[in-house]
Design an enzyme around this catalytic site. Structure first.
Site, PDB file in Angstrom:
ATOM      1  N   ASP A   1      -0.631  -4.012   0.864  1.00 52.48           N
ATOM      2  CA  ASP A   1      -0.413  -3.014   1.912  1.00 52.48           C
ATOM      3  C   ASP A   1      -1.044  -1.682   1.520  1.00 52.48           C
ATOM      4  OD1 ASP A   1       1.400  -2.271  -0.044  1.00 52.48           O
ATOM      5  OD2 ASP A   1       3.135  -2.173   1.298  1.00 52.48           O
TER       6      ASP A   1
ATOM      7  N   GLU B   1       3.961  -2.105 -12.021  1.00 57.09           N
ATOM      8  CA  GLU B   1       3.081  -0.982 -11.673  1.00 57.09           C
ATOM      9  C   GLU B   1       3.552   0.308 -12.331  1.00 57.09           C
ATOM     10  OE1 GLU B   1       1.043   1.334  -7.853  1.00 57.09           O
ATOM     11  OE2 GLU B   1       2.256  -0.461  -7.512  1.00 57.09           O
TER      12      GLU B   1
ATOM     13  N   LYS C   1       4.115 -11.147  -1.371  1.00 55.76           N
ATOM     14  CA  LYS C   1       4.611 -10.235  -2.398  1.00 55.76           C
ATOM     15  C   LYS C   1       5.662  -9.318  -1.792  1.00 55.76           C
ATOM     16  CE  LYS C   1       2.112  -6.729  -4.149  1.00 55.76           C
ATOM     17  NZ  LYS C   1       2.964  -5.537  -3.885  1.00 55.76           N
TER      18      LYS C   1
END
EC number: 2.1.2.11
Length: 288
Positions: free
Chosen positions: A48, A186, A117
Protein backbone atom coordinates in the site's frame (compact mmCIF):
# COMPACT_ATOMS: atom_id res chain seq x y z
CA UNK A 1 17.86 -19.53 -17.87
CA UNK A 2 15.70 -22.36 -16.50
CA UNK A 3 11.99 -21.63 -16.17
CA UNK A 4 11.23 -19.94 -12.88
CA UNK A 5 8.50 -21.25 -10.60
CA UNK A 6 6.93 -19.28 -7.75
CA UNK A 7 8.06 -20.07 -4.24
CA UNK A 8 5.57 -21.41 -1.74
CA UNK A 9 5.40 -20.97 2.02
CA UNK A 10 6.92 -24.42 2.67
CA UNK A 11 9.97 -23.60 0.55
CA UNK A 12 10.32 -20.21 2.26
CA UNK A 13 10.43 -21.81 5.69
CA UNK A 14 13.05 -24.29 4.45
CA UNK A 15 15.12 -21.39 3.11
CA UNK A 16 15.14 -19.93 6.63
CA UNK A 17 16.26 -23.28 8.04
CA UNK A 18 18.98 -23.56 5.39
CA UNK A 19 20.14 -19.98 5.91
CA UNK A 20 19.21 -18.86 2.38
CA UNK A 21 18.01 -15.22 2.43
CA UNK A 22 14.78 -14.20 0.72
CA UNK A 23 14.80 -11.24 -1.66
CA UNK A 24 11.59 -9.24 -1.84
CA UNK A 25 10.85 -6.11 -3.85
CA UNK A 26 7.75 -3.96 -4.14
CA UNK A 27 6.16 -3.53 -7.53
CA UNK A 28 3.02 -1.62 -8.46
CA UNK A 29 2.49 -2.20 -12.18
CA UNK A 30 3.11 -4.54 -15.11
CA UNK A 31 6.50 -3.23 -16.36
CA UNK A 32 8.11 -3.04 -12.91
CA UNK A 33 6.84 -6.54 -12.04
CA UNK A 34 8.17 -7.93 -15.32
CA UNK A 35 11.60 -6.41 -14.69
CA UNK A 36 11.63 -7.65 -11.08
CA UNK A 37 10.82 -11.19 -12.16
CA UNK A 38 13.43 -11.13 -14.92
CA UNK A 39 15.98 -9.97 -12.33
CA UNK A 40 15.21 -13.01 -10.18
CA UNK A 41 13.51 -11.64 -7.05
CA UNK A 42 11.96 -14.31 -4.84
CA UNK A 43 8.87 -12.38 -3.75
CA UNK A 44 6.98 -9.32 -4.98
CA UNK A 45 5.03 -7.19 -2.54
CA UNK A 46 2.26 -5.03 -3.93
CA UNK A 47 2.48 -2.66 -1.01
CA UNK A 48 0.00 0.00 0.00
CA UNK A 49 3.12 2.18 -0.18
CA UNK A 50 1.86 2.70 -3.70
CA UNK A 51 -0.17 5.49 -2.10
CA UNK A 52 3.01 7.47 -1.42
CA UNK A 53 5.11 6.24 -4.32
CA UNK A 54 2.68 6.05 -7.24
CA UNK A 55 -0.54 7.84 -6.29
CA UNK A 56 1.01 10.91 -4.67
CA UNK A 57 -0.57 10.68 -1.20
CA UNK A 58 1.25 11.79 1.94
CA UNK A 59 0.47 8.50 3.72
CA UNK A 60 -0.83 5.04 2.90
CA UNK A 61 -4.17 5.72 4.59
CA UNK A 62 -6.16 6.84 1.50
CA UNK A 63 -5.35 3.61 -0.40
CA UNK A 64 -8.49 1.55 -1.02
CA UNK A 65 -9.15 -2.10 -1.68
CA UNK A 66 -10.02 -1.12 -5.26
CA UNK A 67 -6.56 0.44 -5.63
CA UNK A 68 -4.92 -2.70 -4.30
CA UNK A 69 -6.92 -5.03 -6.55
CA UNK A 70 -6.12 -2.94 -9.63
CA UNK A 71 -2.39 -2.78 -8.97
CA UNK A 72 -2.09 -6.41 -7.83
CA UNK A 73 -3.76 -7.59 -11.01
CA UNK A 74 -1.33 -5.48 -13.08
CA UNK A 75 1.65 -6.93 -11.20
CA UNK A 76 0.38 -10.47 -11.68
CA UNK A 77 0.29 -9.98 -15.44
CA UNK A 78 3.94 -8.98 -15.37
CA UNK A 79 5.19 -11.60 -12.91
CA UNK A 80 3.40 -14.84 -13.70
CA UNK A 81 6.10 -16.97 -12.05
CA UNK A 82 6.77 -15.07 -8.82
CA UNK A 83 5.04 -15.33 -5.44
CA UNK A 84 2.95 -12.15 -5.07
CA UNK A 85 1.79 -10.70 -1.77
CA UNK A 86 -0.82 -7.93 -1.64
CA UNK A 87 -1.26 -5.49 1.22
CA UNK A 88 -4.59 -5.31 3.01
CA UNK A 89 -5.20 -1.54 3.11
CA UNK A 90 -6.10 0.62 6.08
CA UNK A 91 -9.13 -0.51 8.15
CA UNK A 92 -10.04 -3.46 5.92
CA UNK A 93 -9.27 -6.11 8.57
CA UNK A 94 -10.20 -4.49 11.87
CA UNK A 95 -13.97 -5.02 11.67
CA UNK A 96 -15.96 -8.22 11.33
CA UNK A 97 -14.49 -11.45 10.02
CA UNK A 98 -16.91 -11.28 7.10
CA UNK A 99 -15.67 -7.82 6.16
CA UNK A 100 -12.05 -8.95 6.39
CA UNK A 101 -12.65 -12.02 4.25
CA UNK A 102 -14.47 -9.95 1.60
CA UNK A 103 -11.34 -7.86 1.13
CA UNK A 104 -9.10 -10.92 1.13
CA UNK A 105 -11.33 -12.63 -1.42
CA UNK A 106 -11.05 -9.65 -3.77
CA UNK A 107 -7.26 -9.56 -3.56
CA UNK A 108 -7.03 -13.30 -4.20
CA UNK A 109 -9.73 -13.70 -6.86
CA UNK A 110 -9.62 -10.36 -8.69
CA UNK A 111 -6.03 -9.39 -7.93
CA UNK A 112 -4.74 -12.98 -8.25
CA UNK A 113 -2.34 -12.62 -5.32
CA UNK A 114 -0.79 -15.65 -3.65
CA UNK A 115 -0.99 -14.14 -0.16
CA UNK A 116 -1.95 -11.02 1.77
CA UNK A 117 -0.01 -8.85 4.20
CA UNK A 118 -1.51 -7.38 7.38
CA UNK A 119 0.05 -4.77 9.68
CA UNK A 120 -0.13 -5.10 13.42
CA UNK A 121 0.57 -7.35 16.36
CA UNK A 122 -1.66 -8.84 19.05
CA UNK A 123 -4.67 -6.80 17.98
CA UNK A 124 -4.88 -8.48 14.54
CA UNK A 125 -4.10 -12.08 15.50
CA UNK A 126 -7.76 -13.11 15.44
CA UNK A 127 -8.09 -11.70 11.93
CA UNK A 128 -4.90 -13.48 10.85
CA UNK A 129 -6.24 -16.78 12.22
CA UNK A 130 -9.52 -16.33 10.36
CA UNK A 131 -7.81 -15.59 7.06
CA UNK A 132 -5.41 -18.53 7.43
CA UNK A 133 -8.35 -20.79 8.35
CA UNK A 134 -9.96 -19.71 5.06
CA UNK A 135 -6.92 -21.05 3.23
CA UNK A 136 -5.05 -17.81 2.52
CA UNK A 137 -1.39 -17.32 3.51
CA UNK A 138 -0.76 -14.21 5.62
CA UNK A 139 2.45 -12.23 5.94
CA UNK A 140 2.60 -10.25 9.19
CA UNK A 141 4.15 -6.80 9.58
CA UNK A 142 5.39 -5.30 12.86
CA UNK A 143 7.76 -2.58 13.96
CA UNK A 144 6.97 0.63 12.14
CA UNK A 145 3.47 0.09 10.79
CA UNK A 146 2.65 2.98 8.41
CA UNK A 147 -1.10 2.45 8.68
CA UNK A 148 -0.78 3.28 12.41
CA UNK A 149 1.59 6.23 11.93
CA UNK A 150 -0.80 8.64 13.65
CA UNK A 151 -0.92 6.39 16.73
CA UNK A 152 2.79 5.65 17.06
CA UNK A 153 3.88 9.26 16.73
CA UNK A 154 5.44 9.29 13.29
CA UNK A 155 8.12 7.32 11.50
CA UNK A 156 10.16 6.27 14.54
CA UNK A 157 12.68 3.45 15.02
CA UNK A 158 11.14 0.57 16.98
CA UNK A 159 12.77 -1.62 19.64
CA UNK A 160 15.06 0.98 21.17
CA UNK A 161 14.45 -0.08 24.80
CA UNK A 162 13.89 -3.35 26.65
CA UNK A 163 10.13 -2.91 27.02
CA UNK A 164 9.59 -2.20 23.33
CA UNK A 165 11.91 -5.05 22.37
CA UNK A 166 9.87 -7.51 24.42
CA UNK A 167 6.65 -6.17 22.91
CA UNK A 168 7.94 -6.85 19.41
CA UNK A 169 9.12 -10.36 20.30
CA UNK A 170 5.73 -11.13 21.87
CA UNK A 171 3.93 -9.81 18.78
CA UNK A 172 6.09 -11.90 16.44
CA UNK A 173 5.40 -15.07 18.45
CA UNK A 174 1.69 -14.29 18.51
CA UNK A 175 1.58 -13.81 14.74
CA UNK A 176 3.40 -17.11 14.25
CA UNK A 177 0.90 -18.83 16.55
CA UNK A 178 -1.96 -17.24 14.58
CA UNK A 179 -0.63 -18.90 11.41
CA UNK A 180 1.37 -16.17 9.65
CA UNK A 181 3.92 -17.67 7.27
CA UNK A 182 6.39 -14.80 7.74
CA UNK A 183 6.79 -11.35 9.27
CA UNK A 184 8.04 -8.07 7.87
CA UNK A 185 10.13 -6.13 10.40
CA UNK A 186 10.21 -2.43 9.53
CA UNK A 187 12.58 0.10 11.12
CA UNK A 188 13.46 -2.21 14.00
CA UNK A 189 16.84 -2.05 15.73
CA UNK A 190 19.23 -4.68 14.40
CA UNK A 191 19.64 -6.42 17.75
CA UNK A 192 15.91 -6.80 18.31
CA UNK A 193 15.32 -7.95 14.71
CA UNK A 194 17.99 -10.61 15.22
CA UNK A 195 16.33 -11.74 18.46
CA UNK A 196 12.93 -11.96 16.74
CA UNK A 197 14.41 -13.95 13.86
CA UNK A 198 15.77 -16.50 16.36
CA UNK A 199 12.56 -16.57 18.41
CA UNK A 200 10.27 -17.64 15.56
CA UNK A 201 10.47 -20.50 13.09
CA UNK A 202 8.95 -18.49 10.22
CA UNK A 203 10.99 -16.15 7.98
CA UNK A 204 11.50 -12.53 8.94
CA UNK A 205 11.92 -9.99 6.16
CA UNK A 206 13.57 -6.74 7.12
CA UNK A 207 13.33 -3.21 5.84
CA UNK A 208 15.56 -0.98 7.90
CA UNK A 209 15.91 -3.85 10.39
CA UNK A 210 19.56 -4.72 9.98
CA UNK A 211 21.60 -7.63 8.71
CA UNK A 212 20.20 -10.62 10.58
CA UNK A 213 16.68 -11.05 9.21
CA UNK A 214 15.88 -14.03 6.99
CA UNK A 215 15.29 -11.77 4.01
CA UNK A 216 15.17 -8.17 2.89
CA UNK A 217 12.61 -5.99 1.13
CA UNK A 218 13.02 -2.61 -0.52
CA UNK A 219 10.77 -0.38 -2.59
CA UNK A 220 11.28 -0.58 -6.36
CA UNK A 221 11.52 3.20 -6.66
CA UNK A 222 14.12 3.41 -3.87
CA UNK A 223 16.36 0.72 -5.34
CA UNK A 224 16.34 2.61 -8.64
CA UNK A 225 16.10 6.20 -7.31
CA UNK A 226 13.01 6.55 -9.48
CA UNK A 227 11.55 9.73 -8.00
CA UNK A 228 11.84 13.50 -8.20
CA UNK A 229 12.91 14.86 -5.86
CA UNK A 230 14.43 11.77 -4.27
CA UNK A 231 14.56 11.66 -0.46
CA UNK A 232 17.58 9.85 0.95
CA UNK A 233 16.87 7.02 3.43
CA UNK A 234 19.57 5.56 5.66
CA UNK A 235 18.32 1.99 5.33
CA UNK A 236 18.17 2.06 1.52
CA UNK A 237 20.94 1.30 -0.96
CA UNK A 238 20.53 2.71 -4.45
CA UNK A 239 21.57 0.26 -7.17
CA UNK A 240 20.80 2.45 -10.20
CA UNK A 241 19.78 6.06 -10.75
CA UNK A 242 17.10 5.78 -13.40
CA UNK A 243 15.37 8.95 -12.22
CA UNK A 244 18.23 11.09 -13.52
CA UNK A 245 18.36 9.12 -16.78
CA UNK A 246 14.63 9.57 -17.30
CA UNK A 247 14.79 13.29 -16.57
CA UNK A 248 17.76 13.76 -18.91
CA UNK A 249 16.09 11.73 -21.64
CA UNK A 250 12.86 13.70 -21.51
CA UNK A 251 14.78 16.99 -21.43
CA UNK A 252 16.63 15.95 -24.58
CA UNK A 253 13.35 15.08 -26.27
CA UNK A 254 11.84 18.46 -25.40
CA UNK A 255 14.95 20.27 -26.65
CA UNK A 256 14.95 18.42 -29.97
CA UNK A 257 11.26 19.05 -30.54
CA UNK A 258 11.83 22.76 -29.91
CA UNK A 259 14.83 22.99 -32.26
CA UNK A 260 13.13 20.72 -34.84
CA UNK A 261 15.93 18.16 -34.86
CA UNK A 262 13.30 15.52 -34.00
CA UNK A 263 11.83 13.92 -35.98
CA UNK A 264 14.81 13.55 -38.34
CA UNK A 265 14.95 11.92 -41.76
CA UNK A 266 15.29 8.42 -40.26
CA UNK A 267 12.04 8.81 -38.30
CA UNK A 268 9.69 9.65 -41.21
CA UNK A 269 7.79 7.58 -43.79
CA UNK A 270 7.76 8.64 -47.43
CA UNK A 271 4.95 8.19 -49.92
CA UNK A 272 5.61 7.21 -53.52
CA UNK A 273 5.30 9.65 -56.40
CA UNK A 274 1.74 8.64 -57.35
CA UNK A 275 0.50 9.65 -53.91
CA UNK A 276 2.38 12.95 -54.16
CA UNK A 277 0.85 13.64 -57.55
CA UNK A 278 -2.65 13.03 -56.23
CA UNK A 279 -2.01 15.31 -53.28
CA UNK A 280 -0.17 18.13 -54.97
CA UNK A 281 -1.12 17.84 -58.63
CA UNK A 282 2.35 16.83 -59.71
CA UNK A 283 4.05 19.67 -57.82
CA UNK A 284 6.49 17.16 -56.35
CA UNK A 285 7.71 16.02 -52.99
CA UNK A 286 7.52 18.56 -50.23
CA UNK A 287 5.11 20.87 -52.11
CA UNK A 288 3.05 23.18 -50.01
Amino acid sequence: MAEKHPLNIIKMKKMKTDGVPLSMLTAYDYPSALLAEEAGVDLILVGDSLGNVVLGYDTTLPVTIDDMVYHTRSVKRGAQNTFIIADMPFMTYHGSVDETLRGVRRLMQEGQAHAVKMEGGLEICAAVSAVVAAGVPVLGHIGLTPQSVNMIGGYRIQGKDAKDAQRLIDEAKALEAAGAFGIVLELVTEEVAAAISKAVSIPTIGIGAGRYCDGQVLVFHDVLRYASPYREKRFVKTYADVGSLIREGISSYVREVKDRSFPAEEHVFNADETVLESLYGGAGKGAK
